[in-house]
Motif scaffolding. Structure first.
Motif, PDB file in Angstrom:
ATOM      1  N   ALA A   1       0.832  -1.210   0.000  1.00  0.00           N
ATOM      2  CA  ALA A   1       0.000   0.000   0.000  1.00  0.00           C
ATOM      3  C   ALA A   1       0.866   1.259   0.000  1.00  0.00           C
ATOM      4  CB  ALA A   1      -0.930  -0.005   1.210  1.00  0.00           C
ATOM      5  N   GLN A   2       1.924   1.262   0.801  1.00  0.00           N
ATOM      6  CA  GLN A   2       2.803   2.436   0.855  1.00  0.00           C
ATOM      7  C   GLN A   2       3.552   2.634  -0.456  1.00  0.00           C
ATOM      8  OE1 GLN A   2       5.316   1.943   4.319  1.00  0.00           O
ATOM      9  NE2 GLN A   2       3.849   2.982   5.639  1.00  0.00           N
ATOM     10  N   GLN A   3       4.042   1.538  -1.032  1.00  0.00           N
ATOM     11  CA  GLN A   3       4.747   1.647  -2.311  1.00  0.00           C
ATOM     12  C   GLN A   3       3.827   2.182  -3.399  1.00  0.00           C
ATOM     13  OE1 GLN A   3       6.117  -2.361  -2.879  1.00  0.00           O
ATOM     14  NE2 GLN A   3       7.860  -2.141  -1.496  1.00  0.00           N
ATOM     15  N   PHE A   4       2.575   1.688  -3.423  1.00  0.00           N
ATOM     16  CA  PHE A   4       1.635   2.131  -4.448  1.00  0.00           C
ATOM     17  C   PHE A   4       1.304   3.615  -4.268  1.00  0.00           C
ATOM     18  CE2 PHE A   4      -2.290   2.842  -6.665  1.00  0.00           C
ATOM     19  CZ  PHE A   4      -2.172   2.067  -7.811  1.00  0.00           C
ATOM     20  N   LYS A   5       1.065   4.051  -3.038  1.00  0.00           N
ATOM     21  CA  LYS A   5       0.747   5.459  -2.785  1.00  0.00           C
ATOM     22  C   LYS A   5       1.873   6.371  -3.263  1.00  0.00           C
ATOM     23  CE  LYS A   5      -2.249   4.919   1.288  1.00  0.00           C
ATOM     24  NZ  LYS A   5      -2.329   5.154   2.761  1.00  0.00           N
ATOM     25  N   LEU A   6       3.100   5.982  -2.957  1.00  0.00           N
ATOM     26  CA  LEU A   6       4.256   6.782  -3.361  1.00  0.00           C
ATOM     27  C   LEU A   6       4.364   6.858  -4.876  1.00  0.00           C
ATOM     28  CD1 LEU A   6       6.906   8.275  -2.721  1.00  0.00           C
ATOM     29  CD2 LEU A   6       8.037   6.056  -2.606  1.00  0.00           C
ATOM     30  N   LEU A   7       4.268   5.701  -5.527  1.00  0.00           N
ATOM     31  CA  LEU A   7       4.417   5.664  -6.980  1.00  0.00           C
ATOM     32  C   LEU A   7       3.251   6.373  -7.662  1.00  0.00           C
ATOM     33  CD1 LEU A   7       6.221   4.646  -9.253  1.00  0.00           C
ATOM     34  CD2 LEU A   7       4.924   2.507  -9.250  1.00  0.00           C
ATOM     35  N   TRP A   8       2.042   6.241  -7.118  1.00  0.00           N
ATOM     36  CA  TRP A   8       0.879   6.871  -7.744  1.00  0.00           C
ATOM     37  C   TRP A   8       0.998   8.395  -7.734  1.00  0.00           C
ATOM     38  CZ3 TRP A   8      -2.774   5.714 -11.012  1.00  0.00           C
ATOM     39  CH2 TRP A   8      -3.850   6.595 -11.169  1.00  0.00           C
ATOM     40  N   MET A   9       1.501   8.958  -6.627  1.00  0.00           N
ATOM     41  CA  MET A   9       1.649  10.419  -6.571  1.00  0.00           C
ATOM     42  C   MET A   9       2.645  10.898  -7.628  1.00  0.00           C
ATOM     43  SD  MET A   9       2.419  12.911  -3.337  1.00  0.00           S
ATOM     44  CE  MET A   9       2.111  14.678  -3.490  1.00  0.00           C
ATOM     45  N   LEU A  10       3.738  10.151  -7.791  1.00  0.00           N
ATOM     46  CA  LEU A  10       4.729  10.508  -8.814  1.00  0.00           C
ATOM     47  C   LEU A  10       4.152  10.306 -10.206  1.00  0.00           C
ATOM     48  CD1 LEU A  10       7.866   8.815  -7.205  1.00  0.00           C
ATOM     49  CD2 LEU A  10       7.371  11.266  -7.302  1.00  0.00           C
TER      50      LEU A  10
ATOM     51  N   VAL B   1       8.004  10.400  10.926  1.00  0.00           N
ATOM     52  CA  VAL B   1       8.620   9.625   9.847  1.00  0.00           C
ATOM     53  C   VAL B   1      10.010  10.177   9.550  1.00  0.00           C
ATOM     54  CG1 VAL B   1       8.433   8.899   7.439  1.00  0.00           C
ATOM     55  CG2 VAL B   1       6.374   9.087   8.856  1.00  0.00           C
ATOM     56  N   SER B   2      11.011   9.327   9.658  1.00  0.00           N
ATOM     57  CA  SER B   2      12.391   9.765   9.438  1.00  0.00           C
ATOM     58  C   SER B   2      12.749   9.751   7.959  1.00  0.00           C
ATOM     59  CB  SER B   2      13.356   8.849  10.190  1.00  0.00           C
ATOM     60  OG  SER B   2      13.300   7.532   9.633  1.00  0.00           O
ATOM     61  N   ASP B   3      13.820  10.460   7.617  1.00  0.00           N
ATOM     62  CA  ASP B   3      14.336  10.424   6.243  1.00  0.00           C
ATOM     63  C   ASP B   3      14.707   9.002   5.853  1.00  0.00           C
ATOM     64  OD1 ASP B   3      14.004  13.106   5.846  1.00  0.00           O
ATOM     65  OD2 ASP B   3      16.078  13.641   6.300  1.00  0.00           O
ATOM     66  N   GLN B   4      15.235   8.259   6.836  1.00  0.00           N
ATOM     67  CA  GLN B   4      15.651   6.881   6.561  1.00  0.00           C
ATOM     68  C   GLN B   4      14.461   6.005   6.178  1.00  0.00           C
ATOM     69  OE1 GLN B   4      16.604   8.689   9.132  1.00  0.00           O
ATOM     70  NE2 GLN B   4      18.851   8.768   9.082  1.00  0.00           N
ATOM     71  N   ALA B   5      13.307   6.239   6.811  1.00  0.00           N
ATOM     72  CA  ALA B   5      12.113   5.452   6.490  1.00  0.00           C
ATOM     73  C   ALA B   5      11.668   5.709   5.052  1.00  0.00           C
ATOM     74  CB  ALA B   5      10.987   5.783   7.463  1.00  0.00           C
TER      75      ALA B   5
ATOM     76  N   ILE C   1      11.641   4.066  -0.795  1.00  0.00           N
ATOM     77  CA  ILE C   1      12.034   4.361  -2.182  1.00  0.00           C
ATOM     78  C   ILE C   1      12.935   3.259  -2.720  1.00  0.00           C
ATOM     79  CG2 ILE C   1      13.342   5.958  -3.647  1.00  0.00           C
ATOM     80  CD1 ILE C   1      12.451   8.178  -1.604  1.00  0.00           C
ATOM     81  N   ARG C   2      13.868   2.805  -1.902  1.00  0.00           N
ATOM     82  CA  ARG C   2      14.796   1.755  -2.335  1.00  0.00           C
ATOM     83  C   ARG C   2      14.054   0.461  -2.650  1.00  0.00           C
ATOM     84  NH1 ARG C   2      17.836   2.152   1.611  1.00  0.00           N
ATOM     85  NH2 ARG C   2      17.102   0.421   2.891  1.00  0.00           N
ATOM     86  N   ARG C   3      13.103   0.084  -1.798  1.00  0.00           N
ATOM     87  CA  ARG C   3      12.327  -1.147  -2.045  1.00  0.00           C
ATOM     88  C   ARG C   3      11.497  -1.022  -3.321  1.00  0.00           C
ATOM     89  NH1 ARG C   3      11.530  -0.758   3.602  1.00  0.00           N
ATOM     90  NH2 ARG C   3       9.415   0.072   3.295  1.00  0.00           N
ATOM     91  N   LEU C   4      10.924   0.158  -3.535  1.00  0.00           N
ATOM     92  CA  LEU C   4      10.116   0.381  -4.731  1.00  0.00           C
ATOM     93  C   LEU C   4      10.984   0.324  -5.988  1.00  0.00           C
ATOM     94  CD1 LEU C   4       7.466   1.042  -6.109  1.00  0.00           C
ATOM     95  CD2 LEU C   4       7.800   3.447  -5.496  1.00  0.00           C
ATOM     96  N   ARG C   5      12.147   0.944  -5.940  1.00  0.00           N
ATOM     97  CA  ARG C   5      13.065   0.879  -7.090  1.00  0.00           C
ATOM     98  C   ARG C   5      13.460  -0.562  -7.382  1.00  0.00           C
ATOM     99  NH1 ARG C   5      16.770   6.012  -5.284  1.00  0.00           N
ATOM    100  NH2 ARG C   5      15.850   7.603  -6.654  1.00  0.00           N
TER     101      ARG C   5
ATOM    102  N   TYR D   1      13.266   4.526 -12.838  1.00  0.00           N
ATOM    103  CA  TYR D   1      12.081   5.358 -13.026  1.00  0.00           C
ATOM    104  C   TYR D   1      11.978   6.490 -12.006  1.00  0.00           C
ATOM    105  CZ  TYR D   1      10.420   1.896 -16.351  1.00  0.00           C
ATOM    106  OH  TYR D   1      10.312   1.072 -17.453  1.00  0.00           O
ATOM    107  N   ILE D   2      12.472   6.257 -10.805  1.00  0.00           N
ATOM    108  CA  ILE D   2      12.335   7.254  -9.740  1.00  0.00           C
ATOM    109  C   ILE D   2      13.657   7.993  -9.585  1.00  0.00           C
ATOM    110  CG2 ILE D   2      11.775   7.620  -7.313  1.00  0.00           C
ATOM    111  CD1 ILE D   2      10.197   4.985  -7.433  1.00  0.00           C
ATOM    112  N   ASP D   3      13.669   9.244  -9.990  1.00  0.00           N
ATOM    113  CA  ASP D   3      14.876  10.069  -9.925  1.00  0.00           C
ATOM    114  C   ASP D   3      14.867  10.922  -8.662  1.00  0.00           C
ATOM    115  OD1 ASP D   3      15.845   9.139 -12.306  1.00  0.00           O
ATOM    116  OD2 ASP D   3      15.227  10.879 -13.493  1.00  0.00           O
ATOM    117  N   THR D   4      16.018  11.000  -8.012  1.00  0.00           N
ATOM    118  CA  THR D   4      16.197  11.913  -6.883  1.00  0.00           C
ATOM    119  C   THR D   4      16.763  13.232  -7.396  1.00  0.00           C
ATOM    120  OG1 THR D   4      16.603  10.101  -5.331  1.00  0.00           O
ATOM    121  CG2 THR D   4      17.381  12.282  -4.690  1.00  0.00           C
TER     122      THR D   4
END
Length: 218
Positions: free
Chosen positions: A140-149, A175-179, A184-188, A200-203
């Motif tokens: 759910a968290q991965q989908f929410k993040l990717l959907w916004m992008l 929520v920490s930066d590390q979280a 992001i790393r798991r989604l990539r 696909y996900i650029d910083t």
């Protein structure tokens, strides 16, 4: 009574028929001859080029001795092949199709398939990368993040806005930066399984993240 939606489909991609679709309720002939069910008007295409046949076991495709060949996922076929969901089919170099089973149809936009190697459908929570469905589904968290992008692809989204959407404004303070970095790393990693050639996900340092979603076929 069966409807067309109950059958697998062919969707034309690159080529003169782009955006058109055919339900595979019966055998379809592909070629340049006007009598063909799928008529491709290009000199590279033989009069009777290929045949797509639904059977009890699945859908097969065969080349009919064409001059310039029929491709299945980039490989020229010499015998009938059984099609799998997401297969890419090429009639010579003139017309490309994607084969989709009825229960895994990719979402459509005006004029045919959405353009982009990454495609999302919010209703079903399904994601496709390079015509391949992400299985198992994203968390759910991965989908929410990717959907916004995805909704704002090409735009830079701040880290704080992403945290607010994924974890909720009430929880974002904890929520920490590390979280966020770990998510992001798991989604990539999930996307890279299906398409290791592109990130696909650029910083964008100092600003946030953006989705780099190249056109399909690139």
């Amino acid at each position: 009574m069966e409807h067309e939606d109950d059958y697998p489909i062919l969707v034309a991609q690159d080529g003169p028929l782009k955006g058109q679709r055919w339900a595979l309720s019966r055998t379809l002939m592909v070629g340049r001859d006007p009598t063909c069910d799928i008529n491709v008007q290009d000199r590279q295409v033989s009069r009777f080029h290929a045949r797509v046949t639904p059977t009890a076991e699945g859908v097969t495709m065969e080349d009919l001795g064409s001059k310039n060949g029929t491709n299945h996922n980039g490989t020229e076929i010499t015998a009938p092949v059984m099609l799998q969901d997401g297969d890419l089919l090429g009639i010579a170099l003139a017309q490309q199709f994607i084969f989709l089973t009825s229960d895994a149809t990719m979402p459509l936009a005006e004029g045919g398939l959405r353009q982009g190697r990454l495609v999302m459908d919010q209703k079903s929570r399904q994601v496709w990368v390079h015509q391949q469905q992400v299985v198992p589904p994203l968390s759910a968290q991965q989908f929410k993040l990717l959907w916004m992008l995805y909704e704002k692809q090409g735009q830079v989204i701040s880290r704080s806005d992403l945290v607010a959407v994924v974890w909720g404004e009430d929880q974002m303070a904890g929520v920490s930066d590390q979280a966020l970095d770990a998510l992001i790393r798991r989604l990539r990693d999930r996307l890279a399984v299906l398409d290791p050639s592109h990130q696909y996900i650029d910083t964008v340092r100092g600003h946030g993240l953006r989705l780099d979603n190249p056109p399909n076929g690139e």
